[in-house]
Design a protein around this motif. Structure first.
Motif, PDB file in Angstrom:
ATOM      1  N   PRO A 157     103.053  -0.874 -15.218  1.00  0.00           N
ATOM      2  CA  PRO A 157     101.714  -0.629 -14.660  1.00  0.00           C
ATOM      3  C   PRO A 157     101.111  -1.909 -14.096  1.00  0.00           C
ATOM      4  N   ARG A 158     100.494  -1.806 -12.918  1.00  0.00           N
ATOM      5  CA  ARG A 158      99.884  -2.960 -12.262  1.00  0.00           C
ATOM      6  C   ARG A 158      98.364  -2.869 -12.204  1.00  0.00           C
ATOM      7  N   LEU A 159      97.850  -1.657 -12.273  1.00  0.00           N
ATOM      8  CA  LEU A 159      96.402  -1.470 -12.158  1.00  0.00           C
ATOM      9  C   LEU A 159      96.013  -0.162 -12.814  1.00  0.00           C
ATOM     10  N   GLN A 160      94.877  -0.168 -13.467  1.00  0.00           N
ATOM     11  CA  GLN A 160      94.299   1.056 -14.029  1.00  0.00           C
ATOM     12  C   GLN A 160      92.795   0.985 -13.801  1.00  0.00           C
ATOM     13  N   ARG A 161      92.240   1.992 -13.085  1.00  0.00           N
ATOM     14  CA  ARG A 161      90.812   1.925 -12.773  1.00  0.00           C
ATOM     15  C   ARG A 161      90.207   3.323 -12.764  1.00  0.00           C
ATOM     16  N   ARG A 162      89.078   3.468 -13.442  1.00  0.00           N
ATOM     17  CA  ARG A 162      88.354   4.739 -13.404  1.00  0.00           C
ATOM     18  C   ARG A 162      87.607   4.837 -12.081  1.00  0.00           C
ATOM     19  N   MET A 163      87.745   6.014 -11.419  1.00  0.00           N
ATOM     20  CA  MET A 163      87.170   6.179 -10.086  1.00  0.00           C
ATOM     21  C   MET A 163      86.023   7.191 -10.046  1.00  0.00           C
ATOM     22  N   ALA A 164      85.775   7.916 -11.134  1.00  0.00           N
ATOM     23  CA  ALA A 164      84.710   8.913 -11.129  1.00  0.00           C
ATOM     24  C   ALA A 164      84.203   9.125 -12.551  1.00  0.00           C
TER      25      ALA A 164
END
Length: 382
Positions: free
Chosen positions: A217-224
């Motif tokens: 994994p390179r990125l984890q981001r909540r978008m909503a």
């Protein structure tokens, strides 16, 4: 029937969302679709290819799609067949799965990849249609795979991401998305982020960037986010594919927001309330969103400023919007393809296919259309 699939039935009754199965509960009256607006000197499109395949269930949100590679068009039939056409000439037709097929076609690097509801993944030779390899996944395959960086990336409906070696079909790695108790039935397809990494959208409103070669994994981001009180009101799935436009990543979510993130800083730069299960389109400085209620909204990509909103197509169950030449195109429940001026939001033309439009794609400046009734067609500007 698993818990996720059961909840899709209840969701149909309670929220009229596009979900996985029909309900035997009390009939809920849906809002009537707006009538088509009258147009003066409307523009239209020319059909350059069409064929018919089996229809899919009205209650199942399958988004079958065509694909094209090296001038050959690949068509999927829900009954289990894949066909290849060059122009209007059929090159081959193969019966791939007796259990039918449930994902769209992905064609690249000499392969044609499709999947079914039993979790079976099939890789065919582009030239002949002969099966090169097959793999068994842990859940239904409802979204197309992505061929990228020597891997075939597929997301099973149980939230497991699989990578298989392009040539052999050997499993290279898996990645498990967080378990979600309730979600819509459906799954966004993987999207290429750059030459090595892929983006995966999930039912918990997160975006994950994963190294296609290693699975790291390179990125984890909540978008909503959602402020609902009940389980249904808290649904906030990202079912439409994320859109990568230069340094920007754009997502939409059900009962959530349209969100733009700057991939350089990895920070969200703006987010506006909008409910959509469709992929957003980006062109120039505009972000175009077809919302679940039928509104089409345009935002300025760097600020989130609303450029315009069109509510003439309310309750017409719009497809994802795409840019074809200078016009924005969106399909609806009656098979109408609406041409929209992206600078004003005005509807300036239309064309007609058959059945609820489920997916639109633009490849080599041609519009690829797939409908629930099995009308597979390609269009271009006149």
């Amino acid at each position: 029937m698993n818990r996720k699939y059961k909840f899709a039935c209840a969701l149909t009754v309670l929220t009229l969302a596009l979900t996985g199965c029909a309900s035997k509960g009390p009939k809920v009256e849906e809002p009537k679709p707006n009538p088509l607006p009258k147009l003066v000197n409307p523009q239209t499109l020319s059909s350059v290819f069409s064929t018919s395949v089996a229809s899919t269930s009205e209650a199942d949100p399958l988004r079958l799609r065509l694909d094209s590679n090296n001038g050959v068009v690949y068509v999927i039939n829900p009954k289990g067949e894949v066909e290849a056409y060059q122009g209007k000439q059929r090159l081959w037709q193969k019966n791939v799965s007796k259990q039918g097929l449930s994902s769209g076609v992905e064609a690249a690097e000499g392969l044609v990849v499709v999947g079914n509801q039993k979790g079976q993944l099939f890789a065919l030779d582009q030239a002949t249609g002969e099966q090169k390899w097959t793999a068994q996944l842990s859940g239904a395959i409802l979204a197309p795979s992505l061929i990228h960086a020597g891997r075939v990336i597929t997301v099973a409906n149980d939230g497991t991401v699989y990578a298989h070696e392009l040539d052999t079909g050997k499993q290279a790695w898996t990645y498990s998305l967080p378990n979600v108790q309730f979600s819509l039935r459906g799954q966004a397809a993987p999207v290429a982020l750059d030459a090595r990494n892929v983006l995966i959208a999930s039912a918990n409103a997160y975006i994950y960037a994963i190294d296609a070669l290693s699975g790291a994994p390179r990125l984890q981001r909540r978008m909503a986010v959602t402020e609902g009180r009940s389980d249904i009101q808290r649904l906030v799935d990202i079912d439409g594919e994320p859109t990568v436009a230069g340094q920007f990543l754009v997502t939409t979510s059900y009962q959530g927001q349209v969100t733009v993130m700057d991939m350089v800083s990895q920070q969200v730069i703006w987010s506006e309330d909008a409910s959509s299960t469709q992929r957003p389109e980006v062109s120039g400085n505009g972000v175009f969103v077809a919302q679940n209620d039928g509104k089409i909204t345009a935002y300025e990509i760097t600020t989130g400023h609303k450029l315009w909103e069109n509510d003439q197509l309310l309750n017409r169950k719009l497809s994802n919007p795409v840019m074809l030449g200078q016009n924005l195109v969106v399909g609806d429940l009656d098979g109408v393809l609406h041409l929209i001026d992206p600078s004003t939001g005005n509807i300036i033309g239309r064309a007609k296919t058959s059945g609820d439009v489920r997916t639109l794609r633009v490849i080599d400046n041609q519009l690829f259309v797939a409908t629930r009734k099995g009308a597979m067609s390609i269009w271009q500007n006149r």
